[in-house]
Each structure stands twice: as structure tokens, then as C-alpha cells.
Design an enzyme around this catalytic site. Structure first.
Site, short mmCIF file in Angstrom:
data_model
loop_
_atom_site.label_atom_id
_atom_site.label_comp_id
_atom_site.label_asym_id
_atom_site.label_seq_id
_atom_site.Cartn_x
_atom_site.Cartn_y
_atom_site.Cartn_z
N GLU A 246 0.98 -1.19 0.04
CA GLU A 246 -0.03 -0.02 -0.09
C GLU A 246 1.01 1.28 0.01
O GLU A 246 1.43 1.60 0.97
CB GLU A 246 -0.89 -0.23 1.37
N CYS A 280 -2.50 9.11 2.81
CA CYS A 280 -2.12 8.43 1.56
C CYS A 280 -2.98 9.08 0.41
O CYS A 280 -2.78 9.26 -0.75
CB CYS A 280 -2.17 6.99 1.53
P1 NDP Z 1 8.58 4.57 4.41
O1 NDP Z 1 8.52 3.86 3.23
O2 NDP Z 1 9.71 5.40 4.79
O3 NDP Z 1 8.34 3.48 5.57
C1 NDP Z 1 7.32 2.84 6.05
C2 NDP Z 1 7.82 1.56 6.59
O4 NDP Z 1 8.57 0.91 6.27
C3 NDP Z 1 8.33 2.17 8.11
O5 NDP Z 1 8.04 1.35 9.26
C4 NDP Z 1 10.02 2.11 7.70
O6 NDP Z 1 10.61 2.17 8.97
C5 NDP Z 1 10.05 0.85 7.11
N1 NDP Z 1 11.16 0.58 6.25
C6 NDP Z 1 12.27 1.52 6.16
N2 NDP Z 1 12.94 0.74 5.29
C7 NDP Z 1 12.63 -0.34 5.38
C8 NDP Z 1 13.31 -1.52 4.48
N3 NDP Z 1 14.65 -1.51 3.69
N4 NDP Z 1 12.66 -2.75 4.52
C9 NDP Z 1 11.45 -2.68 5.32
N5 NDP Z 1 11.02 -1.77 5.59
C10 NDP Z 1 11.46 -0.53 5.89
O7 NDP Z 1 7.28 5.37 4.39
P2 NDP Z 1 6.69 6.61 5.55
O8 NDP Z 1 7.06 5.72 6.78
O9 NDP Z 1 7.34 8.04 5.23
O10 NDP Z 1 5.01 6.60 5.32
C11 NDP Z 1 4.50 7.62 4.31
C12 NDP Z 1 4.41 6.81 2.83
O11 NDP Z 1 3.56 5.99 3.37
C13 NDP Z 1 3.89 7.88 2.09
O12 NDP Z 1 4.30 7.64 0.74
C14 NDP Z 1 2.55 7.46 2.07
O13 NDP Z 1 1.57 7.79 0.83
C15 NDP Z 1 2.54 5.91 2.14
N6 NDP Z 1 1.01 5.57 2.79
C16 NDP Z 1 0.25 4.68 2.06
C17 NDP Z 1 -1.06 4.27 2.59
C18 NDP Z 1 -1.74 3.54 1.60
O14 NDP Z 1 -2.61 2.70 2.36
N7 NDP Z 1 -1.64 3.16 0.25
C19 NDP Z 1 -1.40 4.44 3.73
C20 NDP Z 1 -0.60 5.31 4.54
C21 NDP Z 1 0.67 5.83 4.18
P3 NDP Z 1 11.33 3.64 9.79
O15 NDP Z 1 10.08 4.57 9.56
O16 NDP Z 1 11.42 3.09 11.30
O17 NDP Z 1 12.33 3.70 9.18
#
Ligand code: NDP
Length: 511
Positions: A246, A280
Site C-alpha cells: 500500500e 495516503c
Molecule cells: P517509508 O516507506 O519510509 O516507511 C514505511 C515503513 O517501512 C516504516 O516502518 C519504515 O521504518 C519501514 N522501512 C524502512 N526501510 C525499510 C526496509 N528497507 N525494509 C522494510 N521496511 C523498511 O514510508 P513512511 O513511513 O515515510 O510513510 C509515508 C508513505 O506511506 C507515503 O508515501 C504514504 O503515501 C504511504 N502510505 C500509504 C498508504 C496506503 O494505504 N496506500 C497509507 C498510509 C501511508 P522506519 O520508519 O522505522 O524507517
């Protein structure tokens, strides 16, 4: 000051992170970063307890989930405090987006998972006289759930409830920016008496997330950015395990010439500024038909100036959760300004508030050469572009690598429905905004680079299972026509059956 900062720790000890409030910038607490070893240990326990959980009836599983609902109803003020402290979102927003939606999810799946996932007979169009077919929804095993910081409680709880009700164990990894909101999910189920080890919340950062994707789980359910989503997909592909992704969006809003401009302007505001734009499905670009553009824009500006920003009391808009996101917002607005966009409202950090607050911002004279119209901003910015007609709006709405959701505004609902269907997006709304993820029965997921797979409702719940067909012979004859030995007589019979089935009107009706 960063909201998440490394803390020095003794050599050989786990890395530690200090988390600060985006409102006061004061430290909230420190967490240990869970390592690949921690993930392995949690997985080992989850593997041990999951079979007994899968063997329980839906009613038994639902008892824990309903228990969690009761805990939430008794303790939600405390939960809101935690979410507000680390996100800086407005309290009413936390109540609606995080708590109300969570109650709905807990009740919805507790009540309906049984009827959605129970073994069921399936009618066969061809072999029904001779065989019986049943579909069994078999849990996948241990599911990894990785979640972002913008809706840190609901986006962690929702997939967790679905995975659990489907009979799986869960390893949940919330964002480093909002660990305490993520940990509430564990608190909730612990208070509801969920068997130990069935749900582990592993706090940490990207390293922990990556460890989860590489640990040999049975599925990864990821919500986050396109860039990280791609890494997750690669890790899952290497292990040949399924994932749902997502991801981000750049959702368009089309305002038709016959739109109710009062509702459209109010909807644009809520769609763009809800959660300070960190949603999102936020409206990230507006295409308004020229004939009504002036009237629409002046209503939007008037309403924008009435919005109250702050972290307490009756504020409409809270903080930006992370400085990194603030930098993206500022870069996009600056890029637009330097390329000729007009700033009709906002366009800067709120000078009256100490924390990470960006004023609700409205831009006009924007073009598709600007980052603000092409890249996800994830902030309270509403760029508005005039278009000749609905056709041009549609072309521009589809001119994007994203495809999460989109909205159309018109008094003619039939026309709105038809126009919405032509937009390349996973979910669509007519005269509505920001609600579709919260419609529990609606399958939700993006097209193009906004994701793979869908969550929520029947489709989402079933994606935490393998739909296993079990075919049973009815009569138990000694052997079947198609089995050995192959003979010329059998071949003639087969040809006759084929002619009858697909070469005659009666056969086609029967098949
Ligand atoms: P990120 O992609 O930066 O992070 C998402 C999660 O992935 C966090 O828990 C992060 O950890 C973790 N993560 C980071 N690096 C890795 C890796 N290499 N492997 C696995 N997991 C990893 O997104 P954001 O947290 O910045 O969230 C914002 C984004 O989420 C926006 O693009 C938004 O549109 C999207 N979003 C989509 C939704 C949907 O339903 N389509 C709903 C809500 C948001 P950590 O933060 O601890 O680094």
C-alpha cells in the site's frame, strides 16, 4: 533537531533511538532497535503458537478481538494521548482517524470474519454431477506487517486484526517515528488476553523492517513509500512469498462545471489538509473547469483562512510529523514558486508555532513541470490548475506514475460515476473525499506505482489466507474416463462430449 535521533550506546549493545515530539521538540522517550536476531526469536515463538490459534474457531478468535474493542473503548483517551504526543495531530483527528476507525475495524472483522472465511461449497459449472468442491481459507502462517507514521495506530491495527482473524500470527514493525503508537496494538491485545507470542511488536527502524522482510515469513503486508515498497517487493520476490504493498499517491480531484462549489471547496480543504496532508489518499492536485474556477478558488481561499492550526484545544490542523517531510513540502512549494506558481494562502511554516507546523497552502498557476503536481508532497498543500473541460482534467489526472485514489465533483452523479471510472486509480469517490480507506468493506489498493494487492473487506481478509480448493469424488467408481488406459474408444467418446458441450446450443447452456 531530528524527531528521531541515534543515542550513543555501549559497544555490542542494541542501537538506541531517541524520539522527540514534533510539537514541543522535547524528547518523548528512547527505544532499542530490534535486530535480525530479535526478529528470528519472535518468529520462532510465533511459529510455535500459530497452529493452535489457527485451530481455534472464528468465534473463539473473535472473543479476543471483541475483548480488544472493549479495552479500547475504556482506554481510548490514554491511546489518543500517546498518538497526539508523537504525531502532533489534532485531538479530534486522532479520535476520528485512529480510534473511531479502529473500533469499527475490530467490530467488523470480529463479527464477519467467520462468514467471510468459513469453509464453503462451490458450485462447479461442469463437473458438479460427479464431484463436490469445497473452498477452505487456510491461514498463511506468520505475517509481517510494516507500517508508516501518518496513521500509526489504525494502519498498524487494521492489518493486524485481519491477519489474526484469518488465523495467522503477526510480527508488526511500526515506524521509528511513532513507535509508541505502534506498541499500543500490543498493549491492546495483551490486555485482551491474546495468547503470548501470537503478536510481537518489534520496534526499530529500517534495519528492523528489512530484517522482517528477509526472515522467511509467509507474507509481508507493507504500507509506506514507493521507494521502500520496491525494496520490500524485491525481498519477497527472492523468497517467493506474497506481499501487499500500500504505497504513496498523488491523488487528483476533478471539479466539473456543474459541481456544488460550496461542497467541493469544503471537500477540497478536508481532502488536502486532513492530518496536515499526511494521508495516503490526500487530495494532492485539483483540476477545476475554467468556467467555475474563480468561484471555486475564492471559496477555497476563504475557507482556508478560517482554519485553526495547533496541537491543543479545537485546532483543525496539527503538526508535520517529521522534519524530513517538512523538507519535502518546502522543496515542492519552493520549486512551484520559482517556476511561476502563485501562492494564494500559506506557503510557509507557521511563524507563531514552535513545532513543525506548515500553514495550509493554496497554489494556482501550477503546471505539470512542477514537482508539486508530479511527486507526492504528503503535506498541507493544495495546488489548483484550471482546465478547459472535464476531458482535459481527465487527461491530466491520469498523467502520473501514481494511482491510489481520485475524486470527481459534479451534481450529475451518473456523469460523475462515468468520469470516475475513466481515472486510473485504485479507489474512486464522487462528491466525497478522504473516506474510502475507512469504508471497511471496500477493497483498497493502488494501481500503477501506488501498490500491489488490496487490503480491507472480503478481498483484504482473504488475502491473509490461501484459498484452498478441495475436490471430492461423489460416487467412487473404479476409475475415470480420462484415466489410463488411453484407448481409441475413449478418445471417440471424448470427442463426442466436446461436440455436445461446446458445439450445440444445449451444451453451451449446460456449460
Ligand atoms: P517509508 O516507506 O519510509 O516507511 C514505511 C515503513 O517501512 C516504516 O516502518 C519504515 O521504518 C519501514 N522501512 C524502512 N526501510 C525499510 C526496509 N528497507 N525494509 C522494510 N521496511 C523498511 O514510508 P513512511 O513511513 O515515510 O510513510 C509515508 C508513505 O506511506 C507515503 O508515501 C504514504 O503515501 C504511504 N502510505 C500509504 C498508504 C496506503 O494505504 N496506500 C497509507 C498510509 C501511508 P522506519 O520508519 O522505522 O524507517
Amino acid at each position: 533537531m531530528a524527531i528521531v535521533e541515534p543515542v550513543e550506546s555501549p559497544i555490542g549493545a542494541r542501537r538506541r533511538l531517541r524520539i522527540a515530539s514534533p510539537v514541543t521538540r522535547e524528547p518523548i522517550g528512547e527505544i532499542d532497535v530490534r535486530t535480525a536476531e530479535d526478529v528470528r526469536a519472535a518468529l520462532e515463538i510465533a511459529r510455535k503458537v500459530q497452529p493452535a490459534w489457527a485451530a481455534q474457531s472464528f468465534e473463539e478468535r473473535a472473543r479476543y478481538v471483541t475483548g480488544a474493542l472493549h479495552v479500547l473503548l475504556n482506554r481510548y483517551e490514554e491511546f489518543i494521548d500517546v498518538v497526539v504526543r508523537e504525531t502532533g495531530k489534532a485531538r479530534f483527528e486522532a479520535l476520528c482517524m485512529e480510534i473511531f476507525a479502529s473500533c469499527d475495524v475490530l467490530q467488523y472483522y470480529a463479527k464477519r470474519a467467520g462468514s467471510i472465511l468459513r469453509d464453503r461449497p462451490m458450485r462447479m459449472h461442469l463437473l458438479g454431477l460427479m464431484k463436490k468442491l469445497r473452498i477452505v481459507y487456510r491461514p498463511l502462517g506468520v505475517v509481517g506487517i510494516i507500517t508508516p507514521w501518518n496513521g500509526p495506530f489504525i494502519l498498524s491495527l487494521n492489518p493486524t486484526v485481519q491477519a489474526l482473524m484469518a488465523g495467522n500470527a503477526v510480527l508488526l514493525k511500526p515506524s521509528e517515528a511513532t513507535p509508541y503508537s505502534g506498541r499500543l496494538v500490543a498493549d491492546l491485545f495483551e490486555a485482551a488476553g491474546l495468547p503470548e507470542g501470537l503478536l510481537s511488536v518489534l520496534l526499530g527502524d529500517g534495519e528492523t523492517g528489512q530484517a522482517l522482510t528477509e526472515a522467511g515469513l509467509d507474507k509481508i503486508s507493507f504500507t509506506g513509500s514507493v521507494e521502500t515498497g520496491r525494496n520490500v517487493a524485491e525481498a519477497c520476490a527472492r523468497q517467493l512469498i506474497p506481499c501487499t504493498l500500500e504505497l504513496g499517491g498523488k491523488d487528483p480531484m476533478i471539479v466539473c462545471k456543474d459541481a456544488d462549489l460550496e461542497r467541493a471547496a469544503a471537500g477540497a480543504l478536508f481532502g488536502a489538509f486532513m492530518n496536515s496532508g499526511q494521508a495516503c489518499c490526500a487530495i494532492e492536485r485539483v483540476y477545476v473547469v475554467d468556467e467555475v474556477a474563480d468561484a471555486f478558488i475564492s471559496k477555497v481561499i476563504e475557507k482556508t483562512t478560517e482554519l485553526r492550526q495547533g496541537a491543543e484545544g479545537e485546532a483543525d490542523m496539527g503538526a508535520i510529523v517529521r522534519p524530513e517531510q517538512m523538507a519535502v513540502i518546502e522543496r515542492h512549494v519552493e520549486d512551484a514558486r520559482s517556476k511561476g506558481a502563485r501562492i494564494l494562502a500559506g506557503g510557509r511554516r507557521n511563524p507563531n508555532l514552535e513545532g513543525l507546523f506548515y500553514e495550509p497552502t493554496v497554489l494556482s498557476e501550477v503546471t505539470h513541470d512542477m514537482a508539486i503536481m508530479r511527486e507526492e508532497t504528503f503535506g498541507p498543500v493544495l495546488p489548483i490548475m484550471r482546465v478547459r473541460d472535464e476531458e482535459e482534467a481527465l487527461r491530466l489526472a491520469n498523467d502520473t506514475r501514481y494511482g491510489l485514489s481520485a475524486t470527481v465533483w459534479t451534481r450529475d452523479k451518473r456523469e460523475g460515476f462515468d468520469l470516475a471510472k475513466k481515472i486510473e486509480a485504485g479507489s474512486l469517490c464522487v462528491n466525497e473525499t478522504a473516506l474510502i480507506y475507512g469504508v471497511t468493506e471496500a477493497p483498497f489498493g493502488g494501481l500503477k506505482q501506488s501498490g500491489i494487492g488490496q487490503v480491507n473487506g472480503e478481498v483484504g481478509l482473504r488475502s491473509y489466507c490461501h484459498a484452498q480448493p478441495i475436490l471430492v469424488d461423489r460416487f467412487g467408481g473404479k476409475r475415470e474416463q480420462a484415466w489410463y488406459p488411453f484407448t481409441a474408444a475413449k478418445e471417440r467418446t471424448m470427442r463426442r462430449i466436446m461436440r455436445l458441450l461446446w458445439g450445440t446450443p444445449l451444451g453451451r447452456w449446460l456449460s
